[in-house]
Motif scaffolding. Structure first.
Motif, short mmCIF file in Angstrom:
data_model
loop_
_atom_site.label_atom_id
_atom_site.label_comp_id
_atom_site.label_asym_id
_atom_site.label_seq_id
_atom_site.Cartn_x
_atom_site.Cartn_y
_atom_site.Cartn_z
N LEU A 15 1.01 -1.12 0.06
CA LEU A 15 -0.17 0.11 -0.04
C LEU A 15 0.98 1.21 0.06
CD1 LEU A 15 -2.86 1.15 0.07
CD2 LEU A 15 -2.61 1.32 2.72
N PHE A 16 1.84 1.17 0.76
CA PHE A 16 2.82 2.44 0.86
C PHE A 16 3.22 2.61 -0.58
CE2 PHE A 16 7.30 3.85 1.30
CZ PHE A 16 7.12 5.03 1.89
N LEU A 22 1.71 6.26 -7.30
CA LEU A 22 0.47 6.97 -7.77
C LEU A 22 0.95 8.35 -7.65
CD1 LEU A 22 -2.46 6.74 -8.95
CD2 LEU A 22 -3.24 6.72 -6.63
N SER A 23 1.27 8.93 -6.41
CA SER A 23 1.73 10.29 -6.16
C SER A 23 2.67 10.84 -7.30
CB SER A 23 1.86 10.47 -4.81
OG SER A 23 1.28 10.06 -4.10
N SER A 24 3.83 9.99 -7.40
CA SER A 24 4.93 10.46 -8.27
C SER A 24 4.32 10.39 -9.81
CB SER A 24 6.02 9.80 -8.14
OG SER A 24 5.68 8.40 -8.59
N THR A 25 3.53 9.56 -10.30
CA THR A 25 2.96 9.54 -11.46
C THR A 25 2.07 10.52 -11.73
OG1 THR A 25 3.16 7.13 -11.52
CG2 THR A 25 1.49 8.16 -13.13
N LEU A 26 1.21 10.95 -10.79
CA LEU A 26 0.47 12.16 -11.02
C LEU A 26 1.09 13.34 -10.99
CD1 LEU A 26 -2.50 11.18 -8.72
CD2 LEU A 26 -2.56 11.23 -11.14
N ILE A 27 2.25 13.56 -10.10
CA ILE A 27 3.03 14.89 -10.21
C ILE A 27 3.59 14.77 -11.45
CG2 ILE A 27 5.22 16.02 -9.22
CD1 ILE A 27 4.25 14.81 -6.51
N TRP A 28 4.27 13.73 -11.87
CA TRP A 28 5.11 13.76 -13.23
C TRP A 28 4.00 14.37 -14.45
CZ3 TRP A 28 4.11 10.27 -17.24
CH2 TRP A 28 4.83 10.25 -18.57
N TRP A 29 2.82 13.58 -14.41
CA TRP A 29 1.65 13.79 -15.44
C TRP A 29 1.36 15.26 -15.55
CZ3 TRP A 29 0.29 10.07 -19.03
CH2 TRP A 29 -0.73 10.48 -19.84
N SER A 30 1.25 15.94 -14.24
CA SER A 30 0.86 17.16 -14.34
C SER A 30 2.01 18.14 -14.89
CB SER A 30 0.52 17.59 -12.86
OG SER A 30 1.51 17.66 -12.06
N PHE A 31 3.33 17.93 -14.91
CA PHE A 31 4.25 18.68 -15.17
C PHE A 31 4.67 18.22 -16.52
CE2 PHE A 31 4.61 19.60 -10.66
CZ PHE A 31 4.74 20.97 -10.65
N LYS A 32 4.23 17.22 -17.15
CA LYS A 32 4.62 16.64 -18.50
C LYS A 32 4.57 17.75 -19.65
CE LYS A 32 2.25 13.84 -20.58
NZ LYS A 32 1.78 12.94 -21.75
N THR A 33 5.45 18.00 -20.34
CA THR A 33 5.40 18.85 -21.61
C THR A 33 5.22 18.04 -22.69
OG1 THR A 33 7.23 19.71 -20.46
CG2 THR A 33 6.70 20.60 -22.69
N GLU A 34 4.42 18.56 -23.59
CA GLU A 34 3.73 17.73 -24.63
C GLU A 34 5.07 18.06 -26.04
OE1 GLU A 34 -0.22 18.64 -26.13
OE2 GLU A 34 -0.79 18.37 -24.18
#
Length: 59
Positions: A15-16, A22-34
């Motif tokens: 779970l940890f 999941l948190s790191s993926t969401l952070i990476w996805w929010s700063f992802k450049t197209e």
């Protein structure tokens, strides 16, 4: 402090790392450049001003 059974420790372990992933993926996805790929035919037609908006890989 009550003791946990080994299966509960495994559950907490997974779970940890699931929450961390999941948190790191969401952070990476929010700063992802197209990045867009232009075909060779379109690159010949573009001017120098259009090329300044193209993004390049940092590596």
């Amino acid at each position: 402090m009550p003791q946990l059974a080994p299966i509960n420790w495994l559950f907490l372990f997974f779970l940890f790392w699931f929450v961390v992933g999941l948190s790191s993926t969401l952070i990476w996805w929010s700063f992802k450049t197209e990045y867009k790929i232009k075909s060779i035919n379109n690159m010949n037609k573009t001017s120098e001003n259009d090329n300044k908006f193209l993004k390049s890989w940092n590596w």
